[in-house]
Design a protein around this motif. Sequence first.
Motif, PDB file in Angstrom:
ATOM      1  N   LEU A  45       0.622   5.884 -16.439  1.00 29.03           N
ATOM      2  CA  LEU A  45       1.860   5.702 -15.687  1.00 29.03           C
ATOM      3  C   LEU A  45       1.669   4.675 -14.564  1.00 29.03           C
ATOM      4  CD1 LEU A  45       3.367   9.277 -15.369  1.00 29.03           C
ATOM      5  CD2 LEU A  45       4.384   7.278 -16.475  1.00 29.03           C
ATOM      6  N   MET A  46       0.571   4.834 -13.813  1.00 27.83           N
ATOM      7  CA  MET A  46       0.282   3.887 -12.734  1.00 27.83           C
ATOM      8  C   MET A  46       0.263   2.469 -13.297  1.00 27.83           C
ATOM      9  SD  MET A  46      -0.064   4.850  -9.624  1.00 27.83           S
ATOM     10  CE  MET A  46      -1.147   4.170  -8.410  1.00 27.83           C
ATOM     11  N   ALA A  47      -0.475   2.302 -14.406  1.00 28.32           N
ATOM     12  CA  ALA A  47      -0.644   0.970 -14.982  1.00 28.32           C
ATOM     13  C   ALA A  47       0.702   0.388 -15.398  1.00 28.32           C
ATOM     14  CB  ALA A  47      -1.593   1.038 -16.170  1.00 28.32           C
ATOM     15  N   LEU A  48       1.530   1.213 -16.044  1.00 25.02           N
ATOM     16  CA  LEU A  48       2.832   0.713 -16.517  1.00 25.02           C
ATOM     17  C   LEU A  48       3.697   0.288 -15.339  1.00 25.02           C
ATOM     18  CD1 LEU A  48       3.714   3.194 -19.400  1.00 25.02           C
ATOM     19  CD2 LEU A  48       3.136   0.757 -19.569  1.00 25.02           C
ATOM     20  N   VAL A  49       3.737   1.126 -14.301  1.00 24.14           N
ATOM     21  CA  VAL A  49       4.601   0.815 -13.163  1.00 24.14           C
ATOM     22  C   VAL A  49       4.090  -0.446 -12.445  1.00 24.14           C
ATOM     23  CG1 VAL A  49       5.539   1.657 -10.991  1.00 24.14           C
ATOM     24  CG2 VAL A  49       5.235   3.237 -12.885  1.00 24.14           C
ATOM     25  N   ILE A  50       2.775  -0.538 -12.276  1.00 22.50           N
ATOM     26  CA  ILE A  50       2.230  -1.707 -11.586  1.00 22.50           C
ATOM     27  C   ILE A  50       2.508  -2.973 -12.386  1.00 22.50           C
ATOM     28  CG2 ILE A  50       0.083  -2.849 -10.924  1.00 22.50           C
ATOM     29  CD1 ILE A  50      -0.917   0.002 -10.164  1.00 22.50           C
ATOM     30  N   ALA A  51       2.336  -2.887 -13.701  1.00 24.16           N
ATOM     31  CA  ALA A  51       2.621  -4.055 -14.547  1.00 24.16           C
ATOM     32  C   ALA A  51       4.078  -4.478 -14.349  1.00 24.16           C
ATOM     33  CB  ALA A  51       2.342  -3.723 -16.009  1.00 24.16           C
ATOM     34  N   LEU A  52       4.963  -3.478 -14.332  1.00 21.87           N
ATOM     35  CA  LEU A  52       6.387  -3.759 -14.159  1.00 21.87           C
ATOM     36  C   LEU A  52       6.642  -4.437 -12.811  1.00 21.87           C
ATOM     37  CD1 LEU A  52       9.087  -3.130 -15.675  1.00 21.87           C
ATOM     38  CD2 LEU A  52       9.353  -1.228 -14.094  1.00 21.87           C
ATOM     39  N   VAL A  53       6.014  -3.883 -11.764  1.00 20.70           N
ATOM     40  CA  VAL A  53       6.186  -4.419 -10.410  1.00 20.70           C
ATOM     41  C   VAL A  53       5.777  -5.889 -10.368  1.00 20.70           C
ATOM     42  CG1 VAL A  53       5.224  -4.328  -8.079  1.00 20.70           C
ATOM     43  CG2 VAL A  53       5.913  -2.220  -9.228  1.00 20.70           C
ATOM     44  N   ALA A 103       0.830  -1.203   0.000  1.00 16.79           N
ATOM     45  CA  ALA A 103       0.000   0.000   0.000  1.00 16.79           C
ATOM     46  C   ALA A 103       0.869   1.259   0.000  1.00 16.79           C
ATOM     47  CB  ALA A 103      -0.926   0.000   1.220  1.00 16.79           C
ATOM     48  N   VAL A 104       1.976   1.211   0.745  1.00 19.50           N
ATOM     49  CA  VAL A 104       2.870   2.380   0.798  1.00 19.50           C
ATOM     50  C   VAL A 104       3.509   2.615  -0.570  1.00 19.50           C
ATOM     51  CG1 VAL A 104       4.967   3.314   1.847  1.00 19.50           C
ATOM     52  CG2 VAL A 104       3.306   2.098   3.259  1.00 19.50           C
ATOM     53  N   ILE A 105       3.886   1.519  -1.235  1.00 20.96           N
ATOM     54  CA  ILE A 105       4.477   1.654  -2.574  1.00 20.96           C
ATOM     55  C   ILE A 105       3.474   2.300  -3.529  1.00 20.96           C
ATOM     56  CG2 ILE A 105       5.253   0.336  -4.590  1.00 20.96           C
ATOM     57  CD1 ILE A 105       6.494  -1.680  -2.564  1.00 20.96           C
ATOM     58  N   LEU A 106       2.216   1.825  -3.478  1.00 20.06           N
ATOM     59  CA  LEU A 106       1.177   2.392  -4.349  1.00 20.06           C
ATOM     60  C   LEU A 106       1.016   3.891  -4.102  1.00 20.06           C
ATOM     61  CD1 LEU A 106      -1.855  -0.069  -4.389  1.00 20.06           C
ATOM     62  CD2 LEU A 106      -0.373   0.588  -6.278  1.00 20.06           C
ATOM     63  N   GLN A 107       0.927   4.282  -2.830  1.00 22.19           N
ATOM     64  CA  GLN A 107       0.731   5.689  -2.516  1.00 22.19           C
ATOM     65  C   GLN A 107       1.961   6.495  -2.910  1.00 22.19           C
ATOM     66  OE1 GLN A 107      -2.062   7.194  -1.631  1.00 22.19           O
ATOM     67  NE2 GLN A 107      -0.967   9.144  -1.803  1.00 22.19           N
ATOM     68  N   GLY A 108       3.126   5.904  -2.745  1.00 24.19           N
ATOM     69  CA  GLY A 108       4.367   6.585  -3.142  1.00 24.19           C
ATOM     70  C   GLY A 108       4.354   6.903  -4.630  1.00 24.19           C
ATOM     71  N   MET A 109       3.883   5.924  -5.420  1.00 28.73           N
ATOM     72  CA  MET A 109       3.793   6.147  -6.858  1.00 28.73           C
ATOM     73  C   MET A 109       2.798   7.259  -7.164  1.00 28.73           C
ATOM     74  SD  MET A 109       3.895   2.168  -7.990  1.00 28.73           S
ATOM     75  CE  MET A 109       2.541   2.372  -9.070  1.00 28.73           C
ATOM     76  N   ARG A 110       1.655   7.208  -6.464  1.00 28.15           N
ATOM     77  CA  ARG A 110       0.605   8.212  -6.726  1.00 28.15           C
ATOM     78  C   ARG A 110       1.123   9.615  -6.383  1.00 28.15           C
ATOM     79  NH1 ARG A 110      -3.995   5.679  -4.773  1.00 28.15           N
ATOM     80  NH2 ARG A 110      -3.949   4.782  -6.840  1.00 28.15           N
ATOM     81  N   THR A 111       1.772   9.723  -5.224  1.00 30.98           N
ATOM     82  CA  THR A 111       2.304  11.020  -4.805  1.00 30.98           C
ATOM     83  C   THR A 111       3.294  11.544  -5.841  1.00 30.98           C
ATOM     84  OG1 THR A 111       2.038  10.347  -2.515  1.00 30.98           O
ATOM     85  CG2 THR A 111       3.489  12.209  -2.915  1.00 30.98           C
ATOM     86  N   CYS A 112       4.152  10.651  -6.310  1.00 33.07           N
ATOM     87  CA  CYS A 112       5.166  11.031  -7.295  1.00 33.07           C
ATOM     88  C   CYS A 112       4.496  11.553  -8.566  1.00 33.07           C
ATOM     89  CB  CYS A 112       6.047   9.825  -7.606  1.00 33.07           C
ATOM     90  SG  CYS A 112       7.338  10.185  -8.790  1.00 33.07           S
ATOM     91  N   ILE A 113       3.499  10.818  -9.039  1.00 30.43           N
ATOM     92  CA  ILE A 113       2.831  11.219 -10.286  1.00 30.43           C
ATOM     93  C   ILE A 113       2.107  12.552 -10.099  1.00 30.43           C
ATOM     94  CG2 ILE A 113       0.943  10.607 -11.847  1.00 30.43           C
ATOM     95  CD1 ILE A 113       1.822   7.675 -11.488  1.00 30.43           C
TER      96      ILE A 113
END
Lengths: 331, 332
Positions: B299-307, B276-286
């Motif tokens: 961007l969210m989708a690409l990063v999550i797919a990568l993860v 959950a922290v990783i997800l929020q970190g990505m959101r904050t960054c974007i």
Amino acid sequence: MKALAKYGAVALMMAAMAGCGDKGGTDKATKANEAAAAMTIGFSQIGSESGWRAAETKLAKLEAEKRGINLKVSDAQQQQANQIKAIRSFIAQGVDAILLAPVISSGWDEVLGEAKAANIPVVLLDRQIDTADPSLYLSAVTSDTVEEGRVAGRWLVEKLAGRDCRVVEIQGTIGASLVANRKKGFEEGISSAGNVQIVRTQSGEFTRAKGKEVMEGFIKAEAPGSICAVYAHNDDMMIGAIQAMKEAGLKPGSEILAVSIDAVPDIFKAMADGDANATVELTPDMASRAYDLLAAYNKDGTVPPKWVQTPSTLYLPDTAAAEYERRKDLY
Amino acid sequence: MSGWFMAARSRLILLALVLLANVAVAPGFLELRLVEGRLFGGIIDILNRGAPVILLAIGMAPVIATRGIDLSVGAIMAIAGAVAAASVNAGHAWPVAVLAALGTGLVCGLWNGVLVTIFRLQPIVATLILMVAGRGIAQMITEGRVLTFTDDGLAGVSSATLLGLPLPVLIALAAAMITGLLVRATALGLFIEAVGTSPRAARLAGVPAPGILIGVYVWSGLMAALAGLIAAADIRGADANNAGLWLELDAILAVVIGGTSLYGGRFSISLSVLGAVILQGMRTCILRAGLPPELNLLLMALVIALVLVVQSPACQPAIARLTTRLRRRGAA
């Protein structure tokens, strides 16, 4: 027992779906329109998903009562299928006219064709439809969403009186035509001043929570003191943004100018408190204009323009307290 | 503990990358400042904003471990927020409102648990009912408006500071620790995993399967109610249409990033929180990157797919080889 669970679930869902019927105001025929009197009008409303939509329905009922119009409102619960059903039932009942606030823009040709065949004029409310045959409806009463943005932009330029200004913009939900229009209008509004520019823009999805989160991000990302104004595509996001500014120790309304669109009651409260500077009204009173043009059409066949625009009125803090009182029970 | 670090390895690397991305967007992101007895800084922002999804993930992980799913948590957030706002507006003190909201969460969770356990509805269907109807219930309570309140006590659930930390962060950390202790300091975690791996075998081995199943849904409902309280306090209003909207999906994603399989069995509270922290970190960054908002979801989708690809069984051996090589080089 299994059956019991099923019924329980169904009952719960039905309870959830049942809308709350509003009783219209009781103030009687102040300017009853002779030609409109005794007209029966069917109104297919989208639902009651927002305070604004509820106000639109309430005003439609109120204004109908004033004019002696017999109004039948059908709440579609956000479903086009329900709206089509409602229109067919209005046609079967032989109403004199139909008001339609379309939930989506396409797929209306067939049912509006049926209304046309039955010689029942249809007026669209607050949203346009996509159709190859504009004769399917008499007129569309909507706001000019580009103009709303323009009014907000022009107000800001005037308020700044030549000062430089770095503006942050909180957009609505990406993809909505409304958002593209309010963005475009604002950009046009500030284009006359070369020193007013949008430095950051992000989507707050029209909600308070997202508006607040986006504003927090703007405050953190921009150098302290460098944001001069916030423009939000709706008041709800602005209310969230105001909270973000206050929690960051900033003074919205004075340190950072705040202008948004819609004119919902809570933004007037914020303006009265000095936290917001201006809002542009998206009037919920769409129906009265439709009644007027239908009355004229019925009386002597006056064909109204295809698009009737409601005015985009600017409201400032000086009238905020009074406007709040006027609106708080409407929404 | 070193076992935990091994399991958390790929997520910790991810978190580091996300934080680095944040630093790239906003230099000074990692700085922590103490102003008037309260910590400020990017990491605090992430934890504060992420608190609702962290709570949902804490509730969701045990549910998923039983091979279930709880789609109703977003709707429960909306109901709990509406109940709390309506209570303070009706003149009740804020602790009453908080208790009423938590009680509502318990009841909602119980409803889900009973449908799944006693009536044997498939979890996705059982919780779908409340996901759809729950928002309607919340809308009935708020009459379709944003139900605002001025009670500072209730607003404090989101804005108060305790021990230098924003209250939502403390609530999320406390919930994670209590849940972690409940499932790992007792046999409860094993029971949950046993039920998820094979309900029949678990029952034969003497695991009180029905109680466990109902319990995980009740816990999920309670966590959702806490998240709903924070969300309502955050904007000083209950927004029935939008509070918690789609957050059930974020919570599921967080649990999956935390390595819990949707097929049930092994789960980890701490790794779900990390997810959950990783997800929020990505959101904050974007949100702070200043990119066109049209790119947010992409961007969210690409990063999550990568993860998820990096964490997939197909990629894990390669990553293990890489880390051992790095460690050897470090040792040499």
